[in-house]
Design an enzyme around this catalytic site. Sequence first.
Site, PDB file in Angstrom:
ATOM      1  N   TYR A 173      27.448  41.445  30.646  1.00  0.00           N
ATOM      2  CA  TYR A 173      25.860  41.274  30.197  1.00  0.00           C
ATOM      3  C   TYR A 173      24.778  42.539  30.701  1.00  0.00           C
ATOM      4  O   TYR A 173      23.550  41.923  29.722  1.00  0.00           O
ATOM      5  CB  TYR A 173      25.861  39.670  29.825  1.00  0.00           C
ATOM      6  CG  TYR A 173      27.143  39.256  29.511  1.00  0.00           C
ATOM      7  CD1 TYR A 173      27.962  39.230  28.732  1.00  0.00           C
ATOM      8  CD2 TYR A 173      27.297  37.239  29.579  1.00  0.00           C
ATOM      9  CE1 TYR A 173      29.682  38.620  28.230  1.00  0.00           C
ATOM     10  CE2 TYR A 173      28.351  36.748  28.827  1.00  0.00           C
ATOM     11  CZ  TYR A 173      29.145  37.352  28.653  1.00  0.00           C
ATOM     12  OH  TYR A 173      30.138  37.287  27.532  1.00  0.00           O
ATOM     13  N   ASP A 188      27.532  30.344  31.666  1.00  0.00           N
ATOM     14  CA  ASP A 188      28.579  31.012  31.617  1.00  0.00           C
ATOM     15  C   ASP A 188      27.760  32.868  31.499  1.00  0.00           C
ATOM     16  O   ASP A 188      26.908  33.123  30.698  1.00  0.00           O
ATOM     17  CB  ASP A 188      28.743  30.794  29.811  1.00  0.00           C
ATOM     18  CG  ASP A 188      30.526  32.284  30.042  1.00  0.00           C
ATOM     19  OD1 ASP A 188      31.507  31.687  30.055  1.00  0.00           O
ATOM     20  OD2 ASP A 188      30.203  33.028  29.298  1.00  0.00           O
ATOM     21  N   LYS A 209      32.273  37.470  35.573  1.00  0.00           N
ATOM     22  CA  LYS A 209      33.710  37.660  35.091  1.00  0.00           C
ATOM     23  C   LYS A 209      33.873  39.202  34.855  1.00  0.00           C
ATOM     24  O   LYS A 209      32.451  39.739  34.581  1.00  0.00           O
ATOM     25  CB  LYS A 209      33.974  37.860  33.081  1.00  0.00           C
ATOM     26  CG  LYS A 209      33.591  36.157  32.709  1.00  0.00           C
ATOM     27  CD  LYS A 209      33.499  36.700  30.800  1.00  0.00           C
ATOM     28  CE  LYS A 209      32.785  35.529  30.251  1.00  0.00           C
ATOM     29  NZ  LYS A 209      31.916  34.924  30.344  1.00  0.00           N
ATOM     30  N   HIS A 224      38.237  39.067  32.247  1.00  0.00           N
ATOM     31  CA  HIS A 224      36.819  39.191  30.552  1.00  0.00           C
ATOM     32  C   HIS A 224      38.180  39.531  30.152  1.00  0.00           C
ATOM     33  O   HIS A 224      38.173  38.559  28.280  1.00  0.00           O
ATOM     34  CB  HIS A 224      35.834  40.043  30.768  1.00  0.00           C
ATOM     35  CG  HIS A 224      34.829  39.886  30.274  1.00  0.00           C
ATOM     36  ND1 HIS A 224      32.883  40.435  30.005  1.00  0.00           N
ATOM     37  CD2 HIS A 224      34.813  39.274  28.427  1.00  0.00           C
ATOM     38  CE1 HIS A 224      32.848  39.190  29.412  1.00  0.00           C
ATOM     39  NE2 HIS A 224      33.587  39.331  28.161  1.00  0.00           N
TER      40      HIS A 224
END
Length: 338
Positions: free
Chosen positions: A61, A56, A90, A121
């Site tokens: 990130y 994921d 996302k 997201h």
Amino acid sequence: MNTERIDQDKIPKKTLSSGEKIPSIGLGTFGSDKYGAAEVAKAVYGAVKFGYRLIDCAQVYQNEAQIGEVLEQLMREKVVKREELFIISKVWNDMHDKVHIACRQSLKDLRLDYLDLYLVHWPFRNYHAPGCDVNYRNPDAKPFSVDEYMETWRQCEELVEKGLVRYIGMSNMTIPKLEAVLPLCRIKPAVLEMELHPSFQQPELFDYAVSHNMLPIGYCPLGSPSRPERDRTKDDVVDMELPAVVNAARAHGVHPAAICLKWAVQRGQVPIPFSVKEHQYKSNLTCITEDPLTEEEMEAIRLEDRNCRLIKGQVFLWNGAKGWEDLWDVDGKITGWD
């Protein structure tokens, strides 16, 4: 415990609405802010070698480029074939109007020709720079808009039609928002990702997702015991300290974290625990392949639900609210988070 590699046949599978089987557990990759992108990528490398097949990811990130390097290495070393992996990314809030650009950047960073799953997201548009200090009074934040969300979703549908993405899904939605947008979707969401753990089980949203053929994916499946103190409140509960979880851990002779993951998989969701520690991510995968919880243990954990949401502060950032009472819903009414 097999410390080298888990047999894929031993890993339980979940079924998407298309009939495709996917792993019932994945590796989360949110954690570069604490451990660094290189350390997260190293964990992905080790986890895939051990047997993880669902990873994921997300653009926000800030580690997809590093993860892409190890994915390429894993395939070059013939550890895994591309079609054996299920890679999620996302679109972040500042790219809702540029989904194609965001997706192609993730593909470039991850060194992939396609994504297995691409998620919106969060449902709110927001334009702060990833990695900056949180500004809870962001003047660019807007309330939820069905029209704007559907503009974003249409772009996601085009990604499927162009072959850049196999499935699309939603994340961090509520039932009123879903009821507003689902009838408008040409391509229905394959999954709904949300916060799910024993002290925040979201049974109504969980059941709603299942009834609408969306596979629930649960983040923070162990609670979030390592998040910064600034993000905690007096009402927070650490799942691994819940009596039913502790009692089951003693009965099975495992760490309470293993009980949280067994519960999640047996309940029907796909947990995506994050860890850069080898013994932890190996244990997280191994625990779901053996010694299931009893019906009595599952029921005892169900009764531990405290309705304790852990990911709270982000809500203020992403919809411009001044407080819980000012959160906007689909019709412009002030109705709270739900």
